[in-house]
Design an enzyme around this catalytic site. Structure first.
Site, PDB file in Angstrom:
ATOM      1  N   ASP A 162       4.644  24.981 118.837  1.00  0.00           N
ATOM      2  CA  ASP A 162       5.383  23.881 118.866  1.00  0.00           C
ATOM      3  C   ASP A 162       5.604  22.995 120.405  1.00  0.00           C
ATOM      4  OD1 ASP A 162       6.515  24.460 116.446  1.00  0.00           O
ATOM      5  OD2 ASP A 162       8.151  25.716 117.234  1.00  0.00           O
ATOM      6  N   LYS A 185       1.072  19.993 119.359  1.00  0.00           N
ATOM      7  CA  LYS A 185      -0.173  20.043 118.846  1.00  0.00           C
ATOM      8  C   LYS A 185      -0.685  18.859 117.934  1.00  0.00           C
ATOM      9  CE  LYS A 185       0.201  24.184 117.801  1.00  0.00           C
ATOM     10  NZ  LYS A 185       1.497  24.700 118.427  1.00  0.00           N
ATOM     11  N   GLY A 201       4.062  24.295 111.909  1.00  0.00           N
ATOM     12  CA  GLY A 201       4.832  23.068 111.444  1.00  0.00           C
ATOM     13  C   GLY A 201       4.402  22.147 112.387  1.00  0.00           C
ATOM     14  N   HIS A 202       3.391  21.069 112.190  1.00  0.00           N
ATOM     15  CA  HIS A 202       3.173  20.083 112.938  1.00  0.00           C
ATOM     16  C   HIS A 202       3.523  18.708 112.516  1.00  0.00           C
ATOM     17  CE1 HIS A 202      -0.847  22.762 114.081  1.00  0.00           C
ATOM     18  NE2 HIS A 202       0.598  23.313 114.001  1.00  0.00           N
ATOM     19  N   GLN A 222       0.267  27.631 116.003  1.00  0.00           N
ATOM     20  CA  GLN A 222       0.996  28.676 117.061  1.00  0.00           C
ATOM     21  C   GLN A 222       0.674  28.092 118.598  1.00  0.00           C
ATOM     22  OE1 GLN A 222      -0.646  30.227 114.048  1.00  0.00           O
ATOM     23  NE2 GLN A 222       1.145  29.427 113.234  1.00  0.00           N
TER      24      GLN A 222
HETATM   25  P1  GDP Z   1       3.098  21.540 117.149  1.00  0.00           P
HETATM   26  O1  GDP Z   1       3.511  22.887 116.179  1.00  0.00           O
HETATM   27  O2  GDP Z   1       2.794  21.804 118.303  1.00  0.00           O
HETATM   28  O3  GDP Z   1       2.623  20.602 116.514  1.00  0.00           O
HETATM   29  O4  GDP Z   1       4.579  21.059 117.535  1.00  0.00           O
HETATM   30  P2  GDP Z   1       5.896  20.540 116.431  1.00  0.00           P
HETATM   31  O5  GDP Z   1       5.552  19.291 115.816  1.00  0.00           O
HETATM   32  O6  GDP Z   1       6.520  21.768 115.580  1.00  0.00           O
HETATM   33  O7  GDP Z   1       7.033  20.043 117.737  1.00  0.00           O
HETATM   34  C1  GDP Z   1       6.846  19.090 118.416  1.00  0.00           C
HETATM   35  C2  GDP Z   1       8.098  18.274 118.109  1.00  0.00           C
HETATM   36  O8  GDP Z   1       8.401  17.181 119.410  1.00  0.00           O
HETATM   37  C3  GDP Z   1       8.067  17.355 117.003  1.00  0.00           C
HETATM   38  O9  GDP Z   1       9.206  16.980 116.436  1.00  0.00           O
HETATM   39  C4  GDP Z   1       7.197  16.094 117.649  1.00  0.00           C
HETATM   40  O10 GDP Z   1       7.565  14.775 116.894  1.00  0.00           O
HETATM   41  C5  GDP Z   1       8.215  15.913 118.830  1.00  0.00           C
HETATM   42  N1  GDP Z   1       7.241  15.415 119.977  1.00  0.00           N
HETATM   43  C6  GDP Z   1       5.919  15.424 120.323  1.00  0.00           C
HETATM   44  N2  GDP Z   1       5.612  14.960 121.508  1.00  0.00           N
HETATM   45  C7  GDP Z   1       6.753  14.471 122.012  1.00  0.00           C
HETATM   46  C8  GDP Z   1       7.051  13.804 123.137  1.00  0.00           C
HETATM   47  O11 GDP Z   1       6.514  13.623 124.177  1.00  0.00           O
HETATM   48  N3  GDP Z   1       8.429  13.479 123.376  1.00  0.00           N
HETATM   49  C9  GDP Z   1       9.395  13.706 122.406  1.00  0.00           C
HETATM   50  N4  GDP Z   1      10.803  13.333 122.769  1.00  0.00           N
HETATM   51  N5  GDP Z   1       9.098  14.590 121.158  1.00  0.00           N
HETATM   52  C10 GDP Z   1       7.752  14.824 121.058  1.00  0.00           C
HETATM   53  P1  IMO Z   2       3.191  25.899 115.139  1.00  0.00           P
HETATM   54  O1  IMO Z   2       1.805  25.545 114.782  1.00  0.00           O
HETATM   55  C1  IMO Z   2       6.527  28.502 116.701  1.00  0.00           C
HETATM   56  C2  IMO Z   2       6.614  32.406 115.238  1.00  0.00           C
HETATM   57  C3  IMO Z   2       7.472  32.929 114.400  1.00  0.00           C
HETATM   58  C4  IMO Z   2       7.595  34.462 114.657  1.00  0.00           C
HETATM   59  C5  IMO Z   2       6.237  34.887 115.058  1.00  0.00           C
HETATM   60  C6  IMO Z   2       5.700  35.749 113.819  1.00  0.00           C
HETATM   61  O2  IMO Z   2       4.234  25.078 114.529  1.00  0.00           O
HETATM   62  O3  IMO Z   2       3.287  26.028 116.707  1.00  0.00           O
HETATM   63  P2  IMO Z   2       4.699  34.761 111.400  1.00  0.00           P
HETATM   64  O4  IMO Z   2       5.388  33.953 110.449  1.00  0.00           O
HETATM   65  O5  IMO Z   2       3.698  33.880 112.070  1.00  0.00           O
HETATM   66  O6  IMO Z   2       4.487  36.208 111.326  1.00  0.00           O
HETATM   67  O7  IMO Z   2       5.995  34.801 112.451  1.00  0.00           O
HETATM   68  O8  IMO Z   2       5.486  33.556 115.178  1.00  0.00           O
HETATM   69  N1  IMO Z   2       5.875  31.323 114.903  1.00  0.00           N
HETATM   70  C7  IMO Z   2       5.865  30.031 115.432  1.00  0.00           C
HETATM   71  N2  IMO Z   2       6.603  29.747 116.290  1.00  0.00           N
HETATM   72  N3  IMO Z   2       5.442  27.529 116.164  1.00  0.00           N
HETATM   73  C8  IMO Z   2       4.787  28.142 115.424  1.00  0.00           C
HETATM   74  O9  IMO Z   2       3.486  27.421 114.703  1.00  0.00           O
HETATM   75  C9  IMO Z   2       4.884  29.277 114.833  1.00  0.00           C
HETATM   76  N4  IMO Z   2       4.210  29.890 113.886  1.00  0.00           N
HETATM   77  C10 IMO Z   2       4.711  31.403 113.796  1.00  0.00           C
HETATM   78  O10 IMO Z   2       8.582  32.489 114.758  1.00  0.00           O
HETATM   79  O11 IMO Z   2       8.459  34.525 115.987  1.00  0.00           O
HETATM   80 MG    MG Z   3       5.319  23.464 115.302  1.00  0.00          MG
END
Ligand code: GDP
Ligand code: IMO
Ligand code: MG
Length: 428
Positions: A12, A15, A39-40, A221
């Site tokens: 998270d 990416k 979850g992106h 991840q």
């Molecule tokens: P990922 O799994 O690495 O793709 O990240 P996620 O999408 O799960 O989580 C990142 C969250 O932060 C998302 O809700 C994005 O919309 C938000 N986000 C990404 N970059 C920024 C930033 O620079 N500032 C803020 N405030 N939010 C951001």
């Molecule tokens: P993105 O791509 C954050 C965590 C789960 C748990 C562990 C194992 O959005 O960054 P699993 O279901 O993969 O066997 O769970 O990994 N986990 C993540 N945490 N971002 C993710 O993906 C994750 N995918 C798995 O919360 O701790």
């Molecule tokens: Mg994510």
């Protein structure tokens, strides 16, 4: 030109946002590991797109590939395609290609994920319960169903039966019934919707590489969730680090490969496991609220803490990261004093890396340096010179600790909220 995007922390990191930003230049965007545990989130003006399995390049109608290193839940894929189509995203066999040898997540894997968590007692991992771990176990156990198995229904039935029989004793132990015939029928039904995307991804990608196309590999991840190098056993079941792109897609190692390490300006983690800089106080709660730190997949609140330069340095080494992208800088805007972890100690010994031994990990205390906050809004800024001096000083301090350039800075969720210090986009 080849770029890989990996998370340097526990996922998270943002990416999806950076893949979307960079994919304006890309010809191909490729997932190489994980599944719909990812979850992106991508924000474009007022529209928010949530992706789990599909490469983020789909939003810009790039050619998107799902490599063999991914585990694929057919029902989750169809659901995601349908949701995105409702948001006017075009998805068809001209922009989505799925490796013929990708292994499938079946309903039984989700049941086993659930049972595994229950049977771990107090040591639960806190998985996403999407069946990721059990599906990878079956892959390594050589009984998985692959996309190419859809071509022969007779054999498919035998293979699924074998797989279900293998797991039967454990399911019976937990009084769980499965309707094998229904699973088979449902799978055959959905196979028609998926089979059209099936392709020799390894070949497409190597041909593209030989033509020096712009290929972007999208990690899921984070490096600390890597099955080998993460905080085992509190990790996911795939190799999340950059080395996995080769075995997860069949792409041969080439020159011109840049690896961007996506790194939050602080640290978050979903699920259980060690977290040395975790803040169980009002600063931690502030980061949750300001950063909107709630999981995209499971909606769980993310645990929050200060930036850990020890862990990020470790991830930089393991992934061969060439440049760091710092995200969510704006979340720190109002904080008076910001701490950065620069080492660990356990009362007896100092550490400049995270030892693998869980007993040591649990005893480690962070050694902090304190940096003054800038207490001015950086939200949405797009130029390095517009950043307050103290924010630039914070970034320079991080660079000195992780010994890597931070060449891209994200100041908000939208694709335009990005500072491109070295003009990476205009130079490519
Ligand atoms: P990922 O799994 O690495 O793709 O990240 P996620 O999408 O799960 O989580 C990142 C969250 O932060 C998302 O809700 C994005 O919309 C938000 N986000 C990404 N970059 C920024 C930033 O620079 N500032 C803020 N405030 N939010 C951001
Ligand atoms: P993105 O791509 C954050 C965590 C789960 C748990 C562990 C194992 O959005 O960054 P699993 O279901 O993969 O066997 O769970 O990994 N986990 C993540 N945490 N971002 C993710 O993906 C994750 N995918 C798995 O919360 O701790
Ligand atoms: Mg994510």
């Amino acid at each position: 030109m080849f770029y890989t995007i990996v998370g340097t922390q526990w996922g998270d990191e943002g990416k999806g946002k950076i893949v979307d930003w960079l994919s304006s230049k890309a010809d191909y965007v490729v997932r190489f590991q994980g599944g719909n545990n990812a979850g992106h989130t991508i924000k474009v003006n007022k529209e928010v797109y949530k992706l789990n399995l599909l490469p983020s390049g789909i939003i810009r109608n790039k050619k998107c590939l799902i490599g063999n290193g991914v585990v694929l839940d057919p029902w989750a894929l169809i659901n995601e395609i349908s949701n995105l189509r409702n948001q006017d995203i075009k998805i068809d066999k001209n922009n989505l290609f799925i490796a013929e040898n990708v292994c499938l997540i079946l309903p039984i894997h989700k049941l086993i994920d659930e049972i595994n968590e229950r049977s771990r007692g107090n040591n639960i991992i806190g998985t996403t319960k999407k069946g990721i771990g059990p599906a990878y176990e079956d892959k390594v156990g050589r009984r998985a169903i692959r996309l190419c198995d859809f071509s022969d229904h007779k054999n498919l039935k035998i293979k699924i039966k074998n797989l279900y029989d293998f797991h039967l004793p454990r399911l019976e132990q937990y009084n769980i019934n499965t309707d094998f015939d229904k699973v088979f029928e449902d799978l055959v039904k959905i196979s028609n919707e998926i089979i059209k995307f099936s392709a020799p991804v390894w070949k497409i990608i190597n041909d593209a590489g030989n033509q020096n196309k712009f290929i972007l590999f999208e990690g899921a991840q984070g490096s600390l969730l890597d099955i080998d190098f993460g905080t085992y056993p509190y990790v996911t079941s795939s190799n999340t680090s950059a080395g996995q792109i080769f075995s997860g897609t069949g792409f041969g190692i080439k020159e011109n490969h840049n690896i961007l390490g996506i790194t939050k300006a602080y640290t978050t983690r979903v699920g259980s496991g060690p977290f040395v800089t975790e803040l169980d106080n009002e600063v931690g709660s502030y980061l949750v609220e300001k950063g909107q730190e709630f999981g995209t997949v499971t909606k769980r609140q993310r645990r929050c803490g200060w930036f850990d330069s020890v862990l990020v340095s470790q991830s930089i080494a393991i992934n061969g990261i060439t440049d760091v992208v710092l995200t969510k800088l704006d979340v720190l805007d109002e904080i008076e004093e910001i701490k950065v972890c620069v080492g660990y100690e356990d009362g007896k010994k100092k550490y400049n890396y995270l030892p693998f031994d869980e007993n040591i990990q649990n005893k480690l205390l962070p050694v902090y340096e304190t940096i003054p906050g800038w207490q001015t809004s950086t939200f949405g800024l797009t130029s390095w010179n517009d950043l307050p001096k103290k924010a630039r000083d914070y970034i320079s301090f991080l660079e000195s600790k992780i010994k890597k350039n931070i060449s891209i800075i994200s100041t908000g969720p939208d694709r335009v909220h990005t500072i491109d210090r070295n003009n990476l986009l205009s130079n490519n």
